[in-house]
Design a protein around this motif. Structure first.
Motif, PDB file in Angstrom:
ATOM      1  N   ASP A 129      76.202  21.576 -40.853  1.00  0.00           N
ATOM      2  CA  ASP A 129      77.272  21.462 -39.837  1.00  0.00           C
ATOM      3  C   ASP A 129      77.071  20.832 -38.649  1.00  0.00           C
ATOM      4  N   VAL A 130      76.020  21.156 -38.114  1.00  0.00           N
ATOM      5  CA  VAL A 130      75.490  20.753 -36.747  1.00  0.00           C
ATOM      6  C   VAL A 130      75.476  19.347 -36.817  1.00  0.00           C
ATOM      7  N   LEU A 131      74.700  18.771 -37.713  1.00  0.00           N
ATOM      8  CA  LEU A 131      74.661  17.524 -38.041  1.00  0.00           C
ATOM      9  C   LEU A 131      75.814  16.627 -38.156  1.00  0.00           C
ATOM     10  N   PHE A 132      76.615  17.131 -39.185  1.00  0.00           N
ATOM     11  CA  PHE A 132      77.874  16.571 -39.473  1.00  0.00           C
ATOM     12  C   PHE A 132      78.774  16.473 -38.081  1.00  0.00           C
ATOM     13  N   VAL A 173      78.269  15.813 -49.510  1.00  0.00           N
ATOM     14  CA  VAL A 173      77.605  17.448 -49.754  1.00  0.00           C
ATOM     15  C   VAL A 173      77.226  17.545 -51.173  1.00  0.00           C
ATOM     16  N   LEU A 174      75.988  17.800 -51.451  1.00  0.00           N
ATOM     17  CA  LEU A 174      75.376  18.143 -52.693  1.00  0.00           C
ATOM     18  C   LEU A 174      75.175  19.499 -52.926  1.00  0.00           C
ATOM     19  N   THR A 175      74.444  19.703 -53.927  1.00  0.00           N
ATOM     20  CA  THR A 175      73.980  21.109 -54.461  1.00  0.00           C
ATOM     21  C   THR A 175      73.536  22.068 -53.568  1.00  0.00           C
ATOM     22  N   GLY A 176      74.099  23.256 -53.439  1.00  0.00           N
ATOM     23  CA  GLY A 176      73.446  24.112 -52.596  1.00  0.00           C
ATOM     24  C   GLY A 176      74.107  25.602 -52.593  1.00  0.00           C
ATOM     25  N   ALA A 199      82.612  22.922 -43.139  1.00  0.00           N
ATOM     26  CA  ALA A 199      83.183  22.640 -41.709  1.00  0.00           C
ATOM     27  C   ALA A 199      83.167  21.582 -41.227  1.00  0.00           C
ATOM     28  N   GLY A 200      81.597  21.098 -41.338  1.00  0.00           N
ATOM     29  CA  GLY A 200      81.079  19.712 -40.658  1.00  0.00           C
ATOM     30  C   GLY A 200      81.935  18.536 -41.608  1.00  0.00           C
ATOM     31  N   LEU A 201      81.980  18.697 -42.913  1.00  0.00           N
ATOM     32  CA  LEU A 201      82.573  17.704 -43.819  1.00  0.00           C
ATOM     33  C   LEU A 201      84.193  17.432 -43.272  1.00  0.00           C
ATOM     34  N   ARG A 202      84.789  18.615 -43.101  1.00  0.00           N
ATOM     35  CA  ARG A 202      86.171  18.716 -42.556  1.00  0.00           C
ATOM     36  C   ARG A 202      86.382  17.879 -41.195  1.00  0.00           C
TER      37      ARG A 202
END
Lengths: 189, 281
Positions: A107-110, A125-128, A135-138
Motif C-alpha cells: 500500500d505504501v509503495l502503491f 497484485v499477485l498471490t498473497g 487500498a493502494g491499487l484503488r
C-alpha cells in the motif's frame, strides 16, 4: 492511455514463484521502471534478487534511497523499510511502523507511486495471504493508472488478489501466465 | 485542480504554518514520507482534511507535542540490525576504549530503544563508567518516552533474539523487568545518559563526540538537509571519530560525504576523513 512509465508489483505468500513466472515473461526491450514489493521475513533481498536474476531479461537491483527509478530496471524494495516514490521519481525509504503487518508494505509503495506517475502507472497484485495492496491499487486507479490482478482461483494464496478485486476492482483480472504478455502489450509501442 | 495537487498545497501550508506558529522547520523533509505522516496525523486527530489539521495546530497549541512526535518518530527495535551492534561491540568499542572519557551522541533517539542497546554494549565492554551518552530528539514526547524506557512486552522476544545475535553474553531479561504486558529497562542503564532536545534541521554543535549514531533519521531528509546534518556530525566529531548510519542510507548525493571515509562500509560505519580539521584530537 499514455504509454505507461512504470509497473509496480505487489505480492506476498507464493510471491517468489509468481514473480519468477511474471518477470521471466517480460520483454527484454521494456523501457518501464519495474518496482517490486514482496513481503518476506529475510533480512536482505540478496537471495531473492539472485533467484529473480536467473529468469529476468531485465536487470534486478535493490531500490536505493535518493536514486532515480531507472527505465528497464526491476527495483526490489529493501527488507525492513517501506519504499516510496517521490514526485520527482526518486526513491525514498521509511522506517515507519508496519502497515498491514508488513514493511515494506505494498500500500505504501502503491500510494506514493500513484501520485508520482498518475495515469502512467500499472499496478499489479499477485498471490498473497493478506489484504495489503488493495487500498493502494484503488489509489492507483483513482489517479488514472491501470490495475492488473492475478485471478484469485489461479493464485497460490487467493486472499490478496481477492481483496484487491473487492476494494479496487481491476482493469484486467487474468491468470499468472497471461500477466507478462499483457504487460508487454500495454507497455511496448 | 486534481486531488494530489490540492493535497500538496495543503501540506505546504501546514509546514509553513507549523514554522510560523511554533518555529519548527520541516520544509527540508523528503516530501513523500512527510505527506504520509501529515495525513496520518490528520486522521489521528479526526480531521477530514490537512487544512483542518492546520487550523487545529494553529489554534490548539497543546497539540504541538503530539504533532511533533507524529511527524518524526519512526519505529525501532532494541539491537535492530544485530550485525551492526556486533560490529560496534567487536570493532568500534575496543578503539574507543583508548580514550579516558568517551562521548557518544545518539542523534534522533526517538523512543530510546537504541540508547538502551548502546548502554548495554558499553556495560558489557566495561566502558560505561567513563562514557557519556547524549540522546537527542526534537520531540519532547519521544524524549519522555525514551527516558522512561517502557516498551510493549510483545517486542521483547524479538529484541532478546537480536541481543543474542549481537553477541550479547547474558540475557536481555537481566536488563529489564516485566509486568502488565510491558517491559521496563533497568534505570541504572540511563545513569550516564543525558536526554536533550536538539533539532538537526536548525540547531548546531553542542558536544565533542567520539561516536555518533544516527540510524534511519537522514532517510527522512531532503538532500540538502541530509548534507546539513552530516556537516553537523563532522563538526561534532573528534579527529578520527566514528559515524554510524542506517544500513540503507545513501550518501552519494551529499557533498559532505567526502569528509567521511568508509570504515566498515557494509555496516555504514564511517570515520572522519584525515583531511578534515576537527574539534580536537
Amino acid at each position: 492511455m499514455m504509454t505507461p512509465a512504470a509497473i509496480a508489483i505487489g505480492c506476498s505468500a507464493g510471491g517468489v514463484d509468481a514473480l519468477q513466472v511474471l518477470l521471466g515473461g517480460l520483454a527484454p526491450g521494456l523501457r518501464q521502471a519495474v518496482l517490486v514489493c514482496c513481503h518476506s521475513r529475510s533480512e536482505t533481498t540478496e537471495i531473492f534478487r539472485r533467484v529473480l536474476e536467473r529468469v529476468s531479461a531485465l536487470p534486478i537491483a535493490e531500490a536505493v534511497e535518493r536514486d532515480v527509478a531507472h527505465p528497464g530496471v526491476v527495483h526490489v524494495a529493501p527488507s525492513g523499510y517501506h519504499l516510496l516514490v517521490e514526485s520527482d521519481l526518486h526513491f525514498a525509504l521509511s522506517a515507519d511502523p508496519r502497515v498491514n503487518y508488513a514493511r515494506p508494505s505494498i500500500d505504501v509503495l502503491f500510494n506514493s507511486a500513484a501520485e508520482a506517475w498518475g495515469d502512467r502507472l500499472i499496478g499489479v497484485v499477485l498471490t498473497g495471504a493478506n489484504a495489503d495492496g488493495a487500498a493502494g491499487l484503488r489509489r492507483i486507479r483513482q489517479f488514472g493508472g491501470t490495475a492488473v490482478v492475478q485471478s484469485p482461483a489461479d493464485a497460490e494464496a487467493a486472499a490478496m488478489p481477492q481483496a484487491a478485486l473487492d476494494v479496487a476492482g481491476a482493469d484486467y483480472c487474468v491468470p499468472l501466465l497471461d500477466i507478462a504478455p499483457l504487460l508487454n502489450r500495454l507497455c511496448l509501442p | 485542480m486534481d486531488a494530489p495537487e490540492l493535497e500538496g498545497i495543503e501540506v505546504d501550508v501546514f509546514v509553513q504554518a507549523l514554522q510560523k506558529r511554533h518555529g519548527y522547520d520541516f520544509s527540508q523533509y523528503a516530501p513523500a514520507s512527510l505527506k504520509r505522516r501529515v495525513r496520518q496525523l490528520a486522521s489521528q486527530f479526526q480531521c477530514k482534511t490537512i487544512s483542518h489539521l492546520t487550523e487545529r495546530m494553529l489554534h490548539e497549541p497543546e497539540l504541538l507535542p503530539r504533532v511533533l512526535e507524529g511527524l518524526t518518530v519512526p519505529a525501532s527495535d532494541m539491537f535492530r540490525d544485530p550485525a551492526v551492534f556486533r560490529t560496534l561491540r567487536e570493532n568500534i568499542l575496543p578503539l574507543l576504549a583508548s580514550y579516558p572519557h568517551i562521548n557518544i551522541w545518539q542523534a534522533g533517539c526517538a523512543h530510546g530503544q537504541e540508547v538502551y542497546s548502546l548502554a548495554i554494549l558499553l556495560e558489557e565492554a566495561g566502558l560505561y563508567e567513563r562514557t557519556q551518552i547524549f540522546a537527542t530528539d526534537l520531540s519532547d514526547r519521544a524524549l519522555q518516552h525514551a527516558s522512561e524506557g517502557i516498551y510493549p512486552v510483545k517486542d521483547a522476544q524479538q529484541w532478546s533474539r537480536n541481543y543474542q545475535a549481537s553477541g550479547g553474553g547474558q540475557s536481555l531479561a537481566d536488563y529489564c523487568s516485566a509486568g502488565y504486558n510491558l517491559i521496563k529497562l533497568n534505570q541504572r542503564l540511563r545513569r550516564n545518559v543525558t536526554f536533550a532536545m536538539h533539532n538537526l534541521a536548525t540547531d548546531g554543535v553542542f558536544c565533542e563526540a567520539h561516536l555518533i549514531l544516527c540510524r534511519n533519521v537522514l532517510i527522512y531528509f531532503s538532500n540538502s538537509l541530509q548534507d546539513r546534518a552530516l556537516s553537523l556530525f563532522r563538526d561534532s566529531l573528534v579527529r578520527s571519530g566514528f559515524l554510524c548510519l542506517g544500513l540503507r542510507e545513501n550518501l552519494e548525493l551529499a557533498s559532505t560525504a567526502r569528509d567521511f571515509a568508509p570504515f566498515i562500509e557494509p555496516m555504514r560505519i564511517y570515520r572522519v576523513a584525515s583531511h578534515v580539521e576537527t574539534l580536537s584530537a
